[in-house]
Design a protein around this motif. Structure first.
Motif, PDB file in Angstrom:
ATOM      1  N   ARG A   2     -70.811  58.410 -80.893  1.00  0.00           N
ATOM      2  CA  ARG A   2     -72.391  58.661 -80.348  1.00  0.00           C
ATOM      3  C   ARG A   2     -73.612  58.004 -81.197  1.00  0.00           C
ATOM      4  O   ARG A   2     -73.228  57.702 -82.274  1.00  0.00           O
ATOM      5  CB  ARG A   2     -72.422  60.120 -80.672  1.00  0.00           C
ATOM      6  CG  ARG A   2     -71.553  60.983 -80.143  1.00  0.00           C
ATOM      7  CD  ARG A   2     -71.349  62.373 -80.778  1.00  0.00           C
ATOM      8  NE  ARG A   2     -70.544  63.273 -79.769  1.00  0.00           N
ATOM      9  CZ  ARG A   2     -70.226  64.753 -80.034  1.00  0.00           C
ATOM     10  NH1 ARG A   2     -70.669  65.115 -81.190  1.00  0.00           N
ATOM     11  NH2 ARG A   2     -69.538  65.380 -79.400  1.00  0.00           N
ATOM     12  N   TRP A 186     -78.109  62.389 -78.284  1.00  0.00           N
ATOM     13  CA  TRP A 186     -77.283  61.176 -78.396  1.00  0.00           C
ATOM     14  C   TRP A 186     -76.755  60.498 -77.208  1.00  0.00           C
ATOM     15  O   TRP A 186     -76.863  61.036 -76.168  1.00  0.00           O
ATOM     16  CB  TRP A 186     -76.117  61.389 -79.422  1.00  0.00           C
ATOM     17  CG  TRP A 186     -75.044  62.419 -78.824  1.00  0.00           C
ATOM     18  CD1 TRP A 186     -74.288  62.079 -77.824  1.00  0.00           C
ATOM     19  CD2 TRP A 186     -74.727  63.642 -79.268  1.00  0.00           C
ATOM     20  NE1 TRP A 186     -73.537  63.180 -77.583  1.00  0.00           N
ATOM     21  CE2 TRP A 186     -73.856  64.150 -78.495  1.00  0.00           C
ATOM     22  CE3 TRP A 186     -75.305  64.138 -80.431  1.00  0.00           C
ATOM     23  CZ2 TRP A 186     -73.337  65.584 -78.881  1.00  0.00           C
ATOM     24  CZ3 TRP A 186     -74.809  65.669 -80.585  1.00  0.00           C
ATOM     25  CH2 TRP A 186     -73.896  66.163 -79.931  1.00  0.00           C
ATOM     26  N   ALA A 188     -73.354  59.003 -75.643  1.00  0.00           N
ATOM     27  CA  ALA A 188     -72.217  58.816 -75.953  1.00  0.00           C
ATOM     28  C   ALA A 188     -71.543  57.591 -75.139  1.00  0.00           C
ATOM     29  O   ALA A 188     -71.861  57.590 -74.059  1.00  0.00           O
ATOM     30  CB  ALA A 188     -71.224  60.079 -75.558  1.00  0.00           C
ATOM     31  N   LEU A 270     -72.476  66.155 -74.519  1.00  0.00           N
ATOM     32  CA  LEU A 270     -73.540  65.497 -74.670  1.00  0.00           C
ATOM     33  C   LEU A 270     -74.483  66.106 -75.540  1.00  0.00           C
ATOM     34  O   LEU A 270     -75.965  65.597 -75.615  1.00  0.00           O
ATOM     35  CB  LEU A 270     -74.371  64.795 -73.342  1.00  0.00           C
ATOM     36  CG  LEU A 270     -73.090  63.958 -72.651  1.00  0.00           C
ATOM     37  CD1 LEU A 270     -73.742  63.722 -71.319  1.00  0.00           C
ATOM     38  CD2 LEU A 270     -72.933  62.761 -73.477  1.00  0.00           C
TER      39      LEU A 270
END
Length: 281
Positions: A2, A186, A188, A270
């Motif tokens: 991430r 973030w 991923a 996520l």
């Protein structure tokens, strides 16, 4: 893996998370800009495994937009059949495309300003796709997902009066207000995400609004990458927002956002966002 950006607005530093541990990536990369996505994720993963990135903590830090300004922000409309129906439209036969401006990018938990005079500001939980390899005129035989570097949670905020009544025929007027793209927390990497069956949810003031799955997309991520590549060159660092499911205020079932409201959004794997809304007057 991430990848996130933390710190004050305009001074964010790149951080990676591997197996639950955060590492400061600022010594390895300047930021997650356009020159990063082609091979940057692989380089960072190798550096993390080799132990050359210092461990860090993000506790108490502001989380910035998961991507810096730079790449194209390409959006898809009406990509869930139920959302098309609640908007009074049939599912599209081809992907509907519009764009957002760079000033829309914001951190996932940043406060959002409702535009001056707005009475129809709306939320939209969406799966974002980050391009990692140039895609031009892909054919049926090409592996479209091989051009994807990662996935990210997004809120494609909309002002429906601007979008529909004052649009002049193009939706971007209602999509480009400052801060209208909270992004993150973030990105991923693609190897950690199956985009075909992710659960997407949103809440307003703690009350459920959207609860669906990417399995209900009219056009899959692979379909979208392949289709877009016919009309434009997709470059590393570009972002595709893949549409929102039913449950938005445009449906007429819920009120539009007002000062003091709190919107929360989530996609499996996520992360989660939380924004409070204030008046732009």
């Amino acid at each position: 893996m991430r990848m996130m950006r933390v710190g004050e607005r305009g001074r964010e530093r790149p951080v990676v998370e591997v197996d639950g541990q955060h590492y400061d990536a600022s010594g390895a990369v300047a930021d997650y800009g356009l020159d990063f996505w082609a091979d940057g994720p692989a380089r960072l993963a190798e550096a993390a495994r080799a132990g050359t990135l210092p461990a860090t903590s993000v506790e108490g830090e502001r989380v910035g937009a998961a991507l810096p300004r730079g790449g194209a922000l390409i959006c898809i409309g009406m990509n869930y059949a139920a959302h098309a129906a609640e908007s009074g439209s049939a599912p599209p036969e081809r992907p509907i495309i519009f764009l957002k401006s760079p000033a829309t990018l914001a951190g996932p938990d940043d406060e959002v300003t409702i535009p001056r005079g707005s009475t129809k500001t709306d939320w939209e939980v969406e799966l974002g796709v980050v391009i990692g390899r140039e895609a031009t005129n892909l054919g049926p035989q090409d592996d479209a997902l091989a051009h994807v570097a990662g996935y990210v949670l997004a809120n494609d905020l909309s002002e429906r009066t601007f979008q529909i009544e004052e649009s002049g025929g193009q939706w971007s007027k209602g999509k480009c207000c400052r801060g209208f793209l909270p992004l993150g927390p973030w990105v991923a990497t693609a190897d950690e995400v199956d985009p075909t069956g992710l659960r997407l949810r949103s809440w307003v003031n703690g009350e459920p609004r959207q609860d669906s799955s990417t399995a209900d997309m009219v056009f899959s991520v692979a379909d979208l990458v392949r289709d877009l590549s016919r009309y434009m060159t997709l470059e590393p660092g570009d972002l595709i927002l893949t549409g929102t499911p039913e449950g938005v205020a445009l449906s007429g079932r819920f009120p539009y956002l007002a000062p003091g409201d709190v919107v929360e959004l989530e996609i499996d794997g996520l992360g989660r966002q939380r924004q409070s809304y204030r008046s732009g007057e």
